[in-house]
Design a protein around this motif. Structure first.
Motif, mmCIF file in Angstrom:
data_model
loop_
_atom_site.group_PDB
_atom_site.id
_atom_site.type_symbol
_atom_site.label_atom_id
_atom_site.label_comp_id
_atom_site.label_asym_id
_atom_site.label_seq_id
_atom_site.Cartn_x
_atom_site.Cartn_y
_atom_site.Cartn_z
ATOM 1 N N ILE A 1 0.845 -1.195 0.000
ATOM 2 C CA ILE A 1 0.000 0.000 0.000
ATOM 3 C C ILE A 1 0.882 1.247 0.000
ATOM 4 C CG2 ILE A 1 -1.725 1.328 1.283
ATOM 5 C CD1 ILE A 1 -2.772 -1.306 2.401
ATOM 6 N N LYS A 2 0.700 2.094 -1.015
ATOM 7 C CA LYS A 2 1.450 3.345 -1.110
ATOM 8 C C LYS A 2 0.857 4.402 -0.191
ATOM 9 C CE LYS A 2 3.097 6.735 -4.518
ATOM 10 N NZ LYS A 2 3.082 7.095 -5.965
ATOM 11 N N SER A 3 -0.460 4.489 -0.158
ATOM 12 C CA SER A 3 -1.131 5.443 0.731
ATOM 13 C C SER A 3 -2.518 4.926 1.083
ATOM 14 C CB SER A 3 -1.240 6.829 0.080
ATOM 15 O OG SER A 3 -2.082 6.781 -1.058
ATOM 16 N N LEU A 4 -2.976 5.304 2.271
ATOM 17 C CA LEU A 4 -4.309 4.922 2.750
ATOM 18 C C LEU A 4 -4.860 6.076 3.570
ATOM 19 C CD1 LEU A 4 -6.692 3.098 3.470
ATOM 20 C CD2 LEU A 4 -5.238 1.933 5.134
ATOM 21 N N HIS A 5 -5.967 6.636 3.102
ATOM 22 C CA HIS A 5 -6.612 7.751 3.802
ATOM 23 C C HIS A 5 -8.083 7.424 3.995
ATOM 24 C CE1 HIS A 5 -7.965 11.688 5.028
ATOM 25 N NE2 HIS A 5 -8.816 11.715 4.014
ATOM 26 N N ILE A 6 -8.559 7.591 5.210
ATOM 27 C CA ILE A 6 -9.961 7.296 5.516
ATOM 28 C C ILE A 6 -10.683 8.580 5.886
ATOM 29 C CG2 ILE A 6 -11.533 6.087 7.073
ATOM 30 C CD1 ILE A 6 -9.438 3.875 7.278
ATOM 31 N N ASP A 7 -11.749 8.866 5.163
ATOM 32 C CA ASP A 7 -12.630 9.997 5.450
ATOM 33 C C ASP A 7 -13.847 9.428 6.175
ATOM 34 O OD1 ASP A 7 -14.480 12.062 5.465
ATOM 35 O OD2 ASP A 7 -13.865 12.838 3.514
ATOM 36 N N VAL B 1 -7.397 4.242 -1.201
ATOM 37 C CA VAL B 1 -6.202 3.408 -1.177
ATOM 38 C C VAL B 1 -5.475 3.520 -2.505
ATOM 39 C CG1 VAL B 1 -5.293 1.076 -0.876
ATOM 40 C CG2 VAL B 1 -7.352 1.776 0.380
ATOM 41 N N GLU B 2 -4.181 3.763 -2.425
ATOM 42 C CA GLU B 2 -3.322 3.744 -3.609
ATOM 43 C C GLU B 2 -2.256 2.682 -3.394
ATOM 44 O OE1 GLU B 2 -0.528 6.742 -6.335
ATOM 45 O OE2 GLU B 2 -1.552 7.474 -4.535
ATOM 46 N N LEU B 3 -2.125 1.798 -4.364
ATOM 47 C CA LEU B 3 -1.162 0.715 -4.256
ATOM 48 C C LEU B 3 0.166 1.083 -4.886
ATOM 49 C CD1 LEU B 3 -3.432 -2.344 -5.156
ATOM 50 C CD2 LEU B 3 -2.933 -1.395 -2.897
ATOM 51 N N VAL B 4 1.219 0.414 -4.450
ATOM 52 C CA VAL B 4 2.536 0.615 -5.052
ATOM 53 C C VAL B 4 2.492 0.208 -6.517
ATOM 54 C CG1 VAL B 4 4.943 -0.134 -5.018
ATOM 55 C CG2 VAL B 4 3.739 0.298 -2.861
ATOM 56 N N ASN B 5 1.907 -0.939 -6.785
ATOM 57 C CA ASN B 5 1.684 -1.405 -8.152
ATOM 58 C C ASN B 5 0.189 -1.391 -8.415
ATOM 59 O OD1 ASN B 5 4.477 -2.097 -8.737
ATOM 60 N ND2 ASN B 5 4.186 -3.780 -7.297
ATOM 61 N N LYS B 6 -0.252 -0.555 -9.332
ATOM 62 C CA LYS B 6 -1.683 -0.361 -9.544
ATOM 63 C C LYS B 6 -2.379 -1.677 -9.810
ATOM 64 C CE LYS B 6 -5.082 2.514 -11.892
ATOM 65 N NZ LYS B 6 -5.315 3.657 -12.807
ATOM 66 N N HIS B 7 -3.501 -1.871 -9.135
ATOM 67 C CA HIS B 7 -4.248 -3.123 -9.224
ATOM 68 C C HIS B 7 -5.190 -3.088 -10.416
ATOM 69 C CE1 HIS B 7 -6.106 -6.791 -7.849
ATOM 70 N NE2 HIS B 7 -7.296 -6.234 -7.872
ATOM 71 N N ASN B 8 -5.190 -4.175 -11.180
ATOM 72 C CA ASN B 8 -6.124 -4.314 -12.298
ATOM 73 C C ASN B 8 -7.390 -4.971 -11.767
ATOM 74 O OD1 ASN B 8 -7.349 -4.519 -14.798
ATOM 75 N ND2 ASN B 8 -6.253 -6.386 -15.364
ATOM 76 N N ILE B 9 -8.371 -4.164 -11.421
ATOM 77 C CA ILE B 9 -9.583 -4.683 -10.796
ATOM 78 C C ILE B 9 -10.407 -5.457 -11.810
ATOM 79 C CG2 ILE B 9 -11.715 -4.097 -9.596
ATOM 80 C CD1 ILE B 9 -10.376 -1.578 -8.612
ATOM 81 N N GLN B 10 -10.622 -6.729 -11.512
ATOM 82 C CA GLN B 10 -11.493 -7.551 -12.330
ATOM 83 C C GLN B 10 -12.813 -7.688 -11.579
ATOM 84 O OE1 GLN B 10 -8.232 -10.656 -12.703
ATOM 85 N NE2 GLN B 10 -9.224 -10.844 -14.687
ATOM 86 N N LYS B 11 -13.692 -6.739 -11.825
ATOM 87 C CA LYS B 11 -14.910 -6.649 -11.030
ATOM 88 C C LYS B 11 -15.757 -7.911 -11.116
ATOM 89 C CE LYS B 11 -15.225 -1.622 -11.110
ATOM 90 N NZ LYS B 11 -16.030 -0.447 -11.472
ATOM 91 N N ASP B 12 -15.710 -8.601 -12.277
ATOM 92 C CA ASP B 12 -16.523 -9.802 -12.395
ATOM 93 C C ASP B 12 -16.045 -10.889 -11.449
ATOM 94 O OD1 ASP B 12 -14.152 -9.903 -13.892
ATOM 95 O OD2 ASP B 12 -14.919 -11.561 -15.112
#
Length: 277
Positions: A71-77, A85-96
């Protein structure tokens, strides 16, 4: 500003003979949406506490991360109900793959899973840890006594990460899966070794709860409630000792019974020859 996890409300209570008005404590429920690398990933309904642990544990359980350093950054509002959430290596979200039910086999053994990511993250547990009947009962008692929020509201689930001698950390949430994800997040964030750990849990042992335990990597799960048959099938395959109905002096041992001291088998036949008192 942190949200309260309980709130008070005036109610009318009946004691079997008469009605009377009094103030009662109610568990707070809130929604938290995870925005992962700029995309909406998931929304959880939860208790507004230990949200960072919840997010980290959930992402690890879903196979999105393996280490906290992913995890590169994590901020909770908390006010708006978003976790960015921002990852070090961007995640390819496979929503299905994260939304559709998936039942398949793994390793040729016919193992059944609900979702594709379960096949990636659930692992067979090989721990040699054993516990006594007294320790099982004591850990369940300590877990129940540690939750002031349950005692106040009766509306939350409790989960505790334990050694055979006591509780390491306990977490509370309205969602039983969330309570386990908070434990997982704590372990990842603090690099907690898990080979000698046990989970004590207030809810029933469903297949989803059993998979959470496998993903965390804990080999013994204790509960005051019942298991389901699919949970026990998974426990048998994944090497997890499931103990349920821990109430008073008794309990049931459903799978991998040899981790409970006092149960003895005839090695040649695997037939139970003696029981603990």
């Amino acid at each position: 500003m942190l949200k309260e996890i309980t709130t008070s409300q005036n109610i009318v209570r009946y004691n079997g003979q008469s009605f009377f008005e009094e103030e009662d404590e109610i568990a707070v429920e809130t929604a938290l949406t995870i925005i992962l690398d700029g995309d909406e990933f998931a929304t959880m309904v939860c208790t507004p506490s230990e949200l960072q642990e919840l997010v980290v544990g959930f992402l690890a359980s879903e196979g999105v991360i393996r280490f906290y350093q992913d995890i590169k950054s994590l901020h909770i509002d908390e006010e708006k109900g978003f976790a960015y959430v921002e990852l070090v290596n961007k995640h390819n979200i496979q929503k299905d793959l994260h939304s559709k039910r998936f039942i398949g086999s793994c390793c040729g053994k016919g193992r059944q899973f609900y979702f594709h990511n379960d096949m990636k993250t659930a692992k067979t547990v090989m721990t040699k840890l054993t516990v006594t009947p007294e320790q099982c009962r004591d850990l369940m008692k300590k877990m129940q006594e540690s939750s002031s929020h349950f005692q106040q509201t009766g509306g939350v689930h409790n989960a505790a990460l334990c050694t055979s001698d006591g509780i390491v950390i306990s977490r509370t949430d309205i969602g039983r899966h969330n309570a386990l994800d908070k434990l997982f997040g704590y372990c990842i964030m603090n690099r907690i070794p898990l080979k000698d750990k046990i989970i004590a849990f207030s809810g029933r042992i469903s297949s989803e709860v059993l998979l959470k335990a496998a993903k965390i990597g804990v080999g013994i799960i204790l509960s005051k409630s019942a298991p389901t048959n699919l949970a026990l099938n998974l426990a048998e395959e994944l090497g997890i000792t499931a103990v349920g109905f821990i109430r008073g002096n008794g309990f049931n041992v459903y799978t991998h019974q040899k981790r409970i001291q006092g149960i003895e088998y005839d090695r040649s036949s695997e037939v139970l020859v003696s029981r603990f008192p």
